[in-house]
Design an enzyme around this catalytic site. Structure first.
Site, PDB file in Angstrom:
ATOM      1  N   SER A  84       0.794  -1.233   0.000  1.00  0.00           N
ATOM      2  CA  SER A  84       0.000   0.000   0.000  1.00  0.00           C
ATOM      3  C   SER A  84       0.824   1.280   0.000  1.00  0.00           C
ATOM      4  CB  SER A  84      -0.969   0.014   1.182  1.00  0.00           C
ATOM      5  OG  SER A  84      -2.069  -0.815   0.915  1.00  0.00           O
ATOM      6  N   LYS A  89       3.046   6.774   4.605  1.00  0.00           N
ATOM      7  CA  LYS A  89       2.072   5.741   4.229  1.00  0.00           C
ATOM      8  C   LYS A  89       2.580   4.379   4.651  1.00  0.00           C
ATOM      9  CE  LYS A  89      -1.627   4.099   2.458  1.00  0.00           C
ATOM     10  NZ  LYS A  89      -1.497   3.035   3.494  1.00  0.00           N
ATOM     11  N   THR A  90       1.691   3.611   5.243  1.00  0.00           N
ATOM     12  CA  THR A  90       1.997   2.236   5.606  1.00  0.00           C
ATOM     13  C   THR A  90       1.748   1.307   4.430  1.00  0.00           C
ATOM     14  OG1 THR A  90      -0.240   1.956   6.425  1.00  0.00           O
ATOM     15  CG2 THR A  90       1.447   2.575   8.042  1.00  0.00           C
ATOM     16  N   GLY A  91       2.245   0.087   4.554  1.00  0.00           N
ATOM     17  CA  GLY A  91       1.979  -0.961   3.574  1.00  0.00           C
ATOM     18  C   GLY A  91       2.196  -2.314   4.224  1.00  0.00           C
TER      19      GLY A  91
END
Length: 261
Positions: A26, A172-174
Protein backbone atom coordinates in the site's frame (compact mmCIF):
# COMPACT_ATOMS: atom_id res chain seq x y z
CA UNK A 1 17.00 4.15 5.94
CA UNK A 2 16.73 7.83 6.83
CA UNK A 3 18.31 10.54 4.69
CA UNK A 4 18.41 14.31 4.57
CA UNK A 5 15.60 15.14 2.16
CA UNK A 6 17.53 17.96 0.53
CA UNK A 7 21.10 16.70 0.33
CA UNK A 8 20.36 12.93 0.31
CA UNK A 9 23.06 12.43 2.95
CA UNK A 10 22.39 9.18 4.80
CA UNK A 11 21.57 9.98 8.42
CA UNK A 12 20.78 6.43 9.54
CA UNK A 13 20.88 3.00 7.91
CA UNK A 14 20.45 -0.23 9.80
CA UNK A 15 19.31 -3.81 9.55
CA UNK A 16 20.64 -4.58 6.07
CA UNK A 17 18.51 -5.11 3.00
CA UNK A 18 18.06 -1.47 2.02
CA UNK A 19 19.10 -2.44 -1.50
CA UNK A 20 16.86 -5.53 -1.62
CA UNK A 21 13.70 -5.19 -3.74
CA UNK A 22 10.35 -6.19 -2.31
CA UNK A 23 6.67 -5.43 -2.89
CA UNK A 24 5.59 -1.86 -2.12
CA UNK A 25 2.08 -3.00 -1.10
CA UNK A 26 0.00 0.00 0.00
CA UNK A 27 2.94 2.41 -0.03
CA UNK A 28 2.27 2.34 -3.78
CA UNK A 29 -0.76 4.53 -3.08
CA UNK A 30 1.68 7.46 -2.85
CA UNK A 31 2.88 7.35 -6.49
CA UNK A 32 -0.61 6.27 -7.52
CA UNK A 33 -2.02 9.42 -5.95
CA UNK A 34 0.48 11.56 -7.86
CA UNK A 35 -0.61 9.82 -11.06
CA UNK A 36 -4.28 10.38 -10.24
CA UNK A 37 -3.87 14.10 -9.59
CA UNK A 38 -1.63 14.56 -12.62
CA UNK A 39 -4.14 12.76 -14.86
CA UNK A 40 -6.98 14.93 -13.58
CA UNK A 41 -8.90 12.01 -12.12
CA UNK A 42 -8.29 13.13 -8.57
CA UNK A 43 -9.27 16.78 -8.37
CA UNK A 44 -9.02 17.72 -4.70
CA UNK A 45 -8.51 16.46 -1.18
CA UNK A 46 -12.15 15.31 -1.10
CA UNK A 47 -12.83 14.75 -4.80
CA UNK A 48 -13.80 12.47 -6.29
CA UNK A 49 -15.88 10.94 -3.52
CA UNK A 50 -16.58 7.48 -4.92
CA UNK A 51 -19.35 5.44 -3.27
CA UNK A 52 -18.68 1.86 -2.26
CA UNK A 53 -20.25 -0.87 -4.43
CA UNK A 54 -20.85 -4.47 -3.41
CA UNK A 55 -18.88 -5.64 -6.46
CA UNK A 56 -15.71 -4.25 -4.87
CA UNK A 57 -15.97 -7.06 -2.31
CA UNK A 58 -14.14 -5.21 0.47
CA UNK A 59 -13.10 -7.33 3.44
CA UNK A 60 -13.04 -4.47 5.94
CA UNK A 61 -16.06 -2.61 7.29
CA UNK A 62 -14.29 0.77 7.14
CA UNK A 63 -13.76 0.29 3.40
CA UNK A 64 -17.48 -0.12 2.68
CA UNK A 65 -18.10 3.61 2.64
CA UNK A 66 -17.88 6.54 0.24
CA UNK A 67 -14.18 7.29 -0.08
CA UNK A 68 -12.21 10.41 -1.02
CA UNK A 69 -8.51 10.85 -1.86
CA UNK A 70 -7.84 11.84 1.76
CA UNK A 71 -9.68 8.90 3.33
CA UNK A 72 -8.26 6.55 0.67
CA UNK A 73 -4.73 7.27 1.90
CA UNK A 74 -5.74 7.46 5.56
CA UNK A 75 -7.63 4.15 5.59
CA UNK A 76 -5.62 2.45 2.84
CA UNK A 77 -8.72 1.55 0.81
CA UNK A 78 -7.76 -1.07 -1.77
CA UNK A 79 -10.85 -0.80 -3.98
CA UNK A 80 -10.29 2.93 -4.48
CA UNK A 81 -6.82 2.18 -5.85
CA UNK A 82 -8.28 -0.32 -8.29
CA UNK A 83 -10.99 2.03 -9.50
CA UNK A 84 -8.39 4.77 -9.96
CA UNK A 85 -6.12 2.47 -11.99
CA UNK A 86 -9.07 1.37 -14.11
CA UNK A 87 -9.98 5.00 -14.77
CA UNK A 88 -6.40 5.64 -15.79
CA UNK A 89 -6.22 2.68 -18.13
CA UNK A 90 -3.44 0.14 -18.52
CA UNK A 91 -1.36 2.10 -21.04
CA UNK A 92 -1.30 5.36 -19.09
CA UNK A 93 -0.80 3.51 -15.80
CA UNK A 94 2.20 1.63 -17.17
CA UNK A 95 3.70 4.79 -18.63
CA UNK A 96 3.47 6.61 -15.31
CA UNK A 97 5.17 3.78 -13.42
CA UNK A 98 7.95 3.68 -16.01
CA UNK A 99 8.35 7.47 -16.20
CA UNK A 100 8.49 7.69 -12.40
CA UNK A 101 11.33 5.12 -12.49
CA UNK A 102 9.48 3.40 -9.65
CA UNK A 103 11.36 0.28 -8.56
CA UNK A 104 11.52 -2.34 -11.28
CA UNK A 105 8.48 -0.75 -13.00
CA UNK A 106 7.04 -4.23 -13.64
CA UNK A 107 3.23 -4.11 -13.48
CA UNK A 108 2.64 -7.41 -15.30
CA UNK A 109 1.11 -8.99 -12.18
CA UNK A 110 1.04 -12.68 -11.36
CA UNK A 111 1.93 -14.92 -14.34
CA UNK A 112 -1.20 -16.11 -16.11
CA UNK A 113 -3.56 -14.33 -13.70
CA UNK A 114 -4.32 -11.19 -15.76
CA UNK A 115 -4.30 -9.12 -12.56
CA UNK A 116 -1.90 -6.32 -13.48
CA UNK A 117 -4.42 -3.59 -12.69
CA UNK A 118 -5.69 -5.33 -9.55
CA UNK A 119 -2.66 -6.35 -7.51
CA UNK A 120 0.67 -6.00 -9.36
CA UNK A 121 1.83 -3.85 -6.43
CA UNK A 122 0.73 -6.32 -3.69
CA UNK A 123 3.35 -9.07 -3.41
CA UNK A 124 3.42 -9.58 -7.14
CA UNK A 125 5.55 -8.29 -10.01
CA UNK A 126 6.20 -4.69 -8.91
CA UNK A 127 9.21 -4.48 -6.57
CA UNK A 128 11.10 -1.62 -4.94
CA UNK A 129 13.96 -1.29 -2.47
CA UNK A 130 13.96 0.89 0.66
CA UNK A 131 16.67 3.00 -1.01
CA UNK A 132 14.39 3.53 -4.02
CA UNK A 133 11.45 4.36 -1.76
CA UNK A 134 13.50 7.10 -0.10
CA UNK A 135 14.62 8.44 -3.47
CA UNK A 136 11.01 8.59 -4.66
CA UNK A 137 9.95 10.50 -1.54
CA UNK A 138 12.79 13.00 -2.00
CA UNK A 139 11.85 13.58 -5.64
CA UNK A 140 8.19 14.11 -4.76
CA UNK A 141 8.99 16.55 -1.96
CA UNK A 142 11.21 18.50 -4.34
CA UNK A 143 8.57 18.42 -7.10
CA UNK A 144 10.99 16.58 -9.38
CA UNK A 145 8.76 13.73 -10.58
CA UNK A 146 7.62 13.83 -14.22
CA UNK A 147 4.20 15.10 -13.14
CA UNK A 148 2.79 18.54 -12.48
CA UNK A 149 4.07 20.43 -9.46
CA UNK A 150 0.44 20.83 -8.39
CA UNK A 151 -0.13 17.06 -8.42
CA UNK A 152 2.91 16.40 -6.26
CA UNK A 153 2.01 19.18 -3.82
CA UNK A 154 -1.56 17.84 -3.58
CA UNK A 155 -0.31 14.43 -2.46
CA UNK A 156 2.10 15.95 0.08
CA UNK A 157 -0.80 17.96 1.50
CA UNK A 158 -3.11 14.97 2.09
CA UNK A 159 -0.55 12.44 3.31
CA UNK A 160 -1.48 10.96 6.71
CA UNK A 161 0.40 12.93 9.37
CA UNK A 162 1.40 12.13 12.94
CA UNK A 163 3.04 13.89 15.87
CA UNK A 164 6.08 12.18 17.40
CA UNK A 165 7.56 14.33 20.13
CA UNK A 166 8.52 17.56 18.38
CA UNK A 167 8.55 15.92 14.97
CA UNK A 168 5.74 16.01 12.42
CA UNK A 169 5.88 12.71 10.56
CA UNK A 170 3.98 12.11 7.31
CA UNK A 171 3.84 8.80 5.54
CA UNK A 172 2.07 5.74 4.23
CA UNK A 173 2.00 2.24 5.61
CA UNK A 174 1.98 -0.96 3.57
CA UNK A 175 1.46 -4.62 4.45
CA UNK A 176 1.63 -7.90 2.58
CA UNK A 177 1.93 -11.61 3.29
CA UNK A 178 5.06 -13.46 2.20
CA UNK A 179 4.64 -16.28 -0.30
CA UNK A 180 5.43 -19.94 0.22
CA UNK A 181 7.60 -21.85 -2.23
CA UNK A 182 4.49 -22.97 -4.13
CA UNK A 183 3.31 -19.37 -4.57
CA UNK A 184 0.55 -19.49 -1.96
CA UNK A 185 0.43 -16.83 0.74
CA UNK A 186 1.91 -17.53 4.16
CA UNK A 187 -0.57 -16.17 6.70
CA UNK A 188 2.07 -16.42 9.44
CA UNK A 189 4.56 -14.04 7.84
CA UNK A 190 3.77 -10.39 7.17
CA UNK A 191 6.04 -7.67 5.85
CA UNK A 192 5.29 -4.08 6.86
CA UNK A 193 6.37 -0.71 5.48
CA UNK A 194 6.25 2.86 6.70
CA UNK A 195 7.51 5.33 4.08
CA UNK A 196 7.50 9.12 4.17
CA UNK A 197 9.21 12.11 5.70
CA UNK A 198 9.68 13.86 9.06
CA UNK A 199 10.10 17.57 9.83
CA UNK A 200 11.31 19.55 12.82
CA UNK A 201 12.67 23.09 13.12
CA UNK A 202 13.54 23.31 9.43
CA UNK A 203 15.07 19.83 9.25
CA UNK A 204 13.38 17.44 6.81
CA UNK A 205 14.22 13.75 6.62
CA UNK A 206 12.98 11.14 4.14
CA UNK A 207 12.67 7.57 5.39
CA UNK A 208 11.72 4.00 4.56
CA UNK A 209 11.18 1.59 7.46
CA UNK A 210 10.60 -2.10 6.70
CA UNK A 211 9.91 -4.99 9.07
CA UNK A 212 9.63 -8.69 8.29
CA UNK A 213 7.76 -10.84 10.78
CA UNK A 214 8.15 -14.57 11.31
CA UNK A 215 5.16 -15.20 13.58
CA UNK A 216 1.43 -14.86 13.06
CA UNK A 217 0.29 -11.43 14.19
CA UNK A 218 -2.95 -9.47 14.48
CA UNK A 219 -3.51 -6.38 12.40
CA UNK A 220 -1.35 -5.10 9.55
CA UNK A 221 2.43 -5.18 9.99
CA UNK A 222 2.59 -1.76 8.36
CA UNK A 223 0.89 -0.28 11.41
CA UNK A 224 3.51 -1.85 13.65
CA UNK A 225 6.28 -0.46 11.44
CA UNK A 226 4.68 2.98 11.66
CA UNK A 227 4.22 2.88 15.43
CA UNK A 228 7.76 1.61 16.02
CA UNK A 229 9.33 4.39 13.99
CA UNK A 230 7.10 7.08 15.50
CA UNK A 231 8.18 5.91 18.95
CA UNK A 232 11.79 6.34 17.94
CA UNK A 233 11.26 9.78 16.44
CA UNK A 234 9.55 10.86 19.67
CA UNK A 235 12.84 10.25 21.51
CA UNK A 236 14.96 11.91 18.86
CA UNK A 237 16.04 15.55 18.99
CA UNK A 238 16.90 17.70 16.02
CA UNK A 239 20.19 16.52 14.56
CA UNK A 240 20.43 13.67 17.08
CA UNK A 241 20.90 10.05 16.12
CA UNK A 242 21.84 8.59 19.50
CA UNK A 243 19.00 6.10 19.37
CA UNK A 244 20.54 4.52 16.26
CA UNK A 245 22.33 2.06 18.53
CA UNK A 246 19.30 1.22 20.64
CA UNK A 247 17.52 -2.15 20.24
CA UNK A 248 14.51 -2.15 17.95
CA UNK A 249 11.08 -2.26 19.57
CA UNK A 250 9.85 -5.83 20.02
CA UNK A 251 6.91 -7.10 17.98
CA UNK A 252 4.42 -9.00 20.15
CA UNK A 253 2.87 -11.97 18.30
CA UNK A 254 -0.88 -12.41 18.48
CA UNK A 255 -3.39 -13.78 15.96
CA UNK A 256 -5.05 -12.46 12.80
CA UNK A 257 -4.74 -12.13 8.99
CA UNK A 258 -5.54 -8.54 7.81
CA UNK A 259 -3.60 -7.21 4.81
CA UNK A 260 -3.01 -4.04 2.78
CA UNK A 261 -2.57 -1.65 5.73
Amino acid sequence: MIVDAQSSAVRLQEGGGCDTPTSPASTFKVPLAVMGFDAGILTGADEPAWPYKAEYDANRADWKVTTTPTTWLRDSVLWYSRVLVAEMGAERFGKYVSDFDYGNADISGDPGKNNSLLRSWINSSLLITPEEQVRFVRRMLAGELPASAEAQAAVVAIMPSFTAGKWTVSGKTGTYYERNADGTFNSRRQTGWFVGWAERDGERLAFAYLIRENKKTAGPAGMRARDALLARFAKWGKGEFAWAQQPRPAVVPVIGPPQNG
